[in-house]
Design a protein around this motif. Structure first.
Motif, PDB file in Angstrom:
ATOM      1  N   GLY A 148      21.805  21.938  -3.240  1.00 45.46           N
ATOM      2  CA  GLY A 148      20.632  21.245  -3.762  1.00 45.46           C
ATOM      3  C   GLY A 148      20.355  21.500  -5.222  1.00 45.46           C
ATOM      4  O   GLY A 148      19.615  20.749  -5.848  1.00 45.46           O
ATOM      5  N   TRP A 149      20.910  22.583  -5.783  1.00 40.22           N
ATOM      6  CA  TRP A 149      20.742  22.922  -7.194  1.00 40.22           C
ATOM      7  C   TRP A 149      22.063  22.670  -7.915  1.00 40.22           C
ATOM      8  O   TRP A 149      23.073  22.414  -7.266  1.00 40.22           O
TER       9      TRP A 149
ATOM     10  N   LYS B 220      15.524  31.470  -4.766  1.00 35.79           N
ATOM     11  CA  LYS B 220      16.643  30.624  -4.344  1.00 35.79           C
ATOM     12  C   LYS B 220      17.778  31.481  -3.802  1.00 35.79           C
ATOM     13  O   LYS B 220      18.463  31.091  -2.850  1.00 35.79           O
TER      14      LYS B 220
ATOM     15  N   GLY C 263      18.496  16.912  -3.471  1.00 39.18           N
ATOM     16  CA  GLY C 263      18.316  18.320  -3.801  1.00 39.18           C
ATOM     17  C   GLY C 263      17.689  19.090  -2.654  1.00 39.18           C
ATOM     18  O   GLY C 263      18.186  19.080  -1.531  1.00 39.18           O
ATOM     19  N   ASP C 264      16.566  19.759  -2.934  1.00 39.54           N
ATOM     20  CA  ASP C 264      15.858  20.516  -1.896  1.00 39.54           C
ATOM     21  C   ASP C 264      15.044  19.615  -0.973  1.00 39.54           C
ATOM     22  O   ASP C 264      14.542  20.087   0.053  1.00 39.54           O
ATOM     23  N   GLN C 265      14.877  18.342  -1.336  1.00 39.25           N
ATOM     24  CA  GLN C 265      14.083  17.420  -0.538  1.00 39.25           C
ATOM     25  C   GLN C 265      14.987  16.652   0.430  1.00 39.25           C
ATOM     26  O   GLN C 265      16.206  16.848   0.455  1.00 39.25           O
TER      27      GLN C 265
ATOM     28  N   TRP D 147      20.960  11.734  -0.970  1.00 40.96           N
ATOM     29  CA  TRP D 147      20.516  13.128  -0.918  1.00 40.96           C
ATOM     30  C   TRP D 147      19.491  13.334  -2.010  1.00 40.96           C
ATOM     31  O   TRP D 147      19.322  12.487  -2.897  1.00 40.96           O
TER      32      TRP D 147
ATOM     33  N   HIS E 254      19.595  20.459   3.475  1.00 36.21           N
ATOM     34  CA  HIS E 254      20.550  20.442   2.358  1.00 36.21           C
ATOM     35  C   HIS E 254      21.858  19.725   2.672  1.00 36.21           C
ATOM     36  O   HIS E 254      22.811  19.817   1.897  1.00 36.21           O
TER      37      HIS E 254
ATOM     38  N   THR F 109      16.637  22.796 -11.546  1.00 35.71           N
ATOM     39  CA  THR F 109      16.582  23.429 -10.232  1.00 35.71           C
ATOM     40  C   THR F 109      17.022  22.395  -9.199  1.00 35.71           C
ATOM     41  O   THR F 109      18.202  22.069  -9.126  1.00 35.71           O
ATOM     42  N   SER F 110      16.092  21.855  -8.423  1.00 39.33           N
ATOM     43  CA  SER F 110      16.465  20.868  -7.414  1.00 39.33           C
ATOM     44  C   SER F 110      16.999  19.596  -8.075  1.00 39.33           C
ATOM     45  O   SER F 110      16.386  19.052  -8.996  1.00 39.33           O
TER      46      SER F 110
ATOM     47  N   THR G 223      21.545  29.523   1.071  1.00 38.45           N
ATOM     48  CA  THR G 223      22.377  30.023  -0.017  1.00 38.45           C
ATOM     49  C   THR G 223      23.372  31.016   0.566  1.00 38.45           C
ATOM     50  O   THR G 223      22.987  32.060   1.087  1.00 38.45           O
TER      51      THR G 223
ATOM     52  N   ASP H 136      13.061   9.736  -2.300  1.00 40.03           N
ATOM     53  CA  ASP H 136      13.019  11.038  -1.627  1.00 40.03           C
ATOM     54  C   ASP H 136      11.724  11.239  -0.851  1.00 40.03           C
ATOM     55  O   ASP H 136      10.836  10.385  -0.851  1.00 40.03           O
TER      56      ASP H 136
END
Length: 436
Positions: A266-267, A235, A351-353, A349, A380, A318-319, A241, A405
Motif C-alpha cells: 500500500g505504500w 507502518k 493503498g491502505d484504503q 487498488w 492490501h 505514504t498510502s 508488513t 476509493d
C-alpha cells in the motif's frame, strides 16, 4: 543552415491544447465537418461519439503509444515480455494485459531496482538479517530461524512503485516513465515484521525504521547502499508488513529479492527492501539514500509544473493513490466488424484504503457505466472488476476507466500535484479500440 524542427503533436497538445486542435485537425469547438473527417482519417475510422470528445483532447491512440515492434522488451529467462524501462539499473514494466491474473505470477511481476543484483547465496536459509538500533536486544536471525521462531503467514499483497503513472505528468519529470504497470498482487509468505521487532524489544525512543539490502551500488563502491529507505514505526508494526521469503508458494525469485525481503503493502515499493540484510530502528526519521528532498515525497501545496524545488516543504509519500487497470483489452486493439459490446475486466487498488467503485466510459466521459467490483482477498490486496459496455457501430472508441476509493476519492482527469520526480500520478486511463 540548420532546419528548424517542428514540435510533435504531443508537445502541441501539452503546451496549448486549443491551438493544437486547430493546427492538427482544424478543430474549433465541437468536432464536426472537415475537422471530424481529418481526425477520423488520422485515427483510421469513424468516431461514433465525436460530439462528446472534449476540446483540446488528443486521441488516446496518439497520446499513449500502442505496443509496437520497436518497443523495448525485456528478454530474460523466467520473465514475461515486460516493457524495458532501463538496463542499468534493470527496470521493467508489466503491460496491463499481463496483469489479468488474480494473483500476479513471478513471470509477470514488474522489476524495480536501484542498484545491481547481488550474488545468489550458497545457502538461502542461512541468510542473516540484523535488527538493531533502538531495541533492548539486537538480533541477528537467519531465514531458517525466522521461519521456525515466528508465526508464518500468507497474504495477497499489492506492491507498487512510488513512480507508477509517472509518464502521465506534463511537463515530463525525472525517472522511469512508468504507465500503470509498476504494480503486482503476489501471494507473499513470511513473518510479520512487528513480531520480530517485539522480540528485539522496542525502546520508547523508537519512532522509525531504516532498511538495508545487499544490492551493490552502481558505482561499485564497497559498502555504499543503493537505497536505504525507512518508515514510521506504526507502518512497521502493521499487520501486513512482512519479512517475506516465499512468493506464490515458491522461494522468492532472486531478481525479486530472495532469500528475504520486506513487503510493505500500500505504500511506495521502495519501502519493500529487496535482499534484506538489516532493519535499523531509529529515534528519528531515517535519512538514508532515497529519503528527504524530493525523493518519494510530494508537495504539501501545489507548485508550478516544470519548476525546480528542493522539497523542503514536501512530505513523504505514504498510502498510494487510487488506481485502476484494464487487463481484458490492450490499448490499440482491433476488433472484428460488427462487435457491439465489450466485456471489460481489470483490477483496482487504493493503498491502505479499499476500492468503492469502478466506472467505464466509451463516449469520452459523457456517460459512465458502473462495473462490478469484487471484495479484496484480504486487506492490501487489489480488487478485480468486470462489466460490459455497448458499442452502437463500428469505429474508433476509447475505453476510459476510473476507480473511486473508500474515502470517496476518484481518479482525476489529469495527473495532479505535479512534482519533480513524478510521484502519485493517477489520472483516468484511456485505451483506444478500433472496431471493424
Amino acid at each position: 543552415m540548420a532546419r528548424k524542427l517542428e514540435r510533435s503533436v504531443q508537445e502541441l497538445y501539452r503546451d496549448d491544447p486549443e491551438r493544437a486542435d486547430a493546427v492538427a485537425f482544424g478543430r474549433r469547438g465541437v468536432l464536426k465537418g472537415a475537422a471530424l473527417a481529418t481526425m477520423g482519417g488520422a485515427v483510421g475510422a469513424a468516431i461514433p461519439f465525436a460530439g462528446s470528445m472534449p476540446g483540446g483532447t488528443l486521441p488516446a491512440i496518439f497520446a499513449r503509444p500502442a505496443a509496437a515492434q520497436d518497443t523495448p522488451v525485456l528478454r530474460m529467462e523466467g520473465k514475461g515480455p515486460l516493457i524495458l524501462q532501463g538496463e542499468r539499473p534493470l527496470n521493467a514494466e508489466t503491460p496491463e494485459t499481463l496483469l489479468d491474473e488474480p494473483v500476479t505470477s513471478a513471470a509477470n511481476m514488474f522489476v524495480r531496482n536501484n542498484g545491481g543484483v547481488p550474488e545468489v547465496p550458497a545457502d538461502p536459509r542461512a541468510w542473516k538479517i540484523t535488527i538493531d538500533g533502538e531495541v533492548n536486544t539486537p538480533l541477528e536471525l537467519t531465514v531458517g530461524e525466522l521461519e521456525s521462531r515466528f508465526e508464518v503467514v500468507t497474504r495477497q499483497l499489492q506492491l507498487e512503485c512510488g513512480g507508477n503513472g509517472r509518464s502521465f505528468y506534463a511537463p515530463q519529470t525525472r525517472g522511469n516513465q512508468w504507465g500503470n504497470g509498476a504494480i503486482s498482487n503476489g501471494e507473499w509468505t513470511g513473518v510479520r515484521l512487528r513480531d520480530v521487532l517485539r522480540a528485539a524489544g522496542l525502546k520508547s525512543s523508537a519512532v522509525a525504521t531504516g532498511h538495508y539490502g545487499a544490492d551493490p551500488h552502481l558505482s561499485g563502491e564497497p559498502g555504499r547502499p543503493s537505497i536505504a529507505r525507512g518508515m514510521v514505526i506504526d507502518k512497521a508494526m502493521a499487520e501486513d508488513t512482512l519479512i517475506a521469503f516465499r512468493l506464490n508458494g515458491q522461494p522468492i525469485p532472486h531478481l525479486h529479492g530472495a532469500p528475504a525481503r520486506l513487503v510493505t503493502p500500500g505504500w511506495p515499493g521502495s519501502l519493500s527492501q529487496k535482499w534484506l540484510t538489516r532493519v535499523w530502528v531509529r529515534d528519528k526519521p531515517h535519512d538514508g539514500p532515497g529519503m528527504g528532498g524530493t525523493s518519494y515525497r510530494v508537495p504539501v501545496r501545489p507548485i508550478v509544473p516544470g519548476s525546480s524545488n528542493n522539497g523542503a516543504d514536501f512530505v513523504d509519500m505514504t498510502s498510494m493513490p487510487v488506481r485502476s487497470i484494464l487487463s481484458s483489452h490492450a490499448h490499440g486493439s482491433r476488433l472484428p466488424a460488427g462487435t457491439r459490446s465489450l466485456d471489460l475486466r481489470g483490477a483496482a487498488w487504493a493503498g491502505d484504503q479499499t476500492v468503492r467503485a469502478v466506472h467505464a466510459s466509451v463516449d469520452f466521459g459523457a456517460t459512465w457505466t458502473e462495473m462490478q467490483v469484487a471484495a479484496p482477498a484480504n486487506a492490501h490486496a487489489w480488487q478485480r472488476w468486470t462489466g460490459r459496455v455497448a458499442l452502437p457501430s463500428d469505429g474508433y472508441y476509447e475505453v476510459w476507466y476510473r476507480a473511486t476509493d473508500s474515502e470517496g476519492r476518484m481518479q482525476p482527469h489529469q495527473a495532479a500535484n505535479w512534482n519533480p520526480q513524478g510521484y502519485g500520478g493517477n489520472p483516468i486511463s484511456r485505451a483506444a479500440i478500433l472496431v471493424g
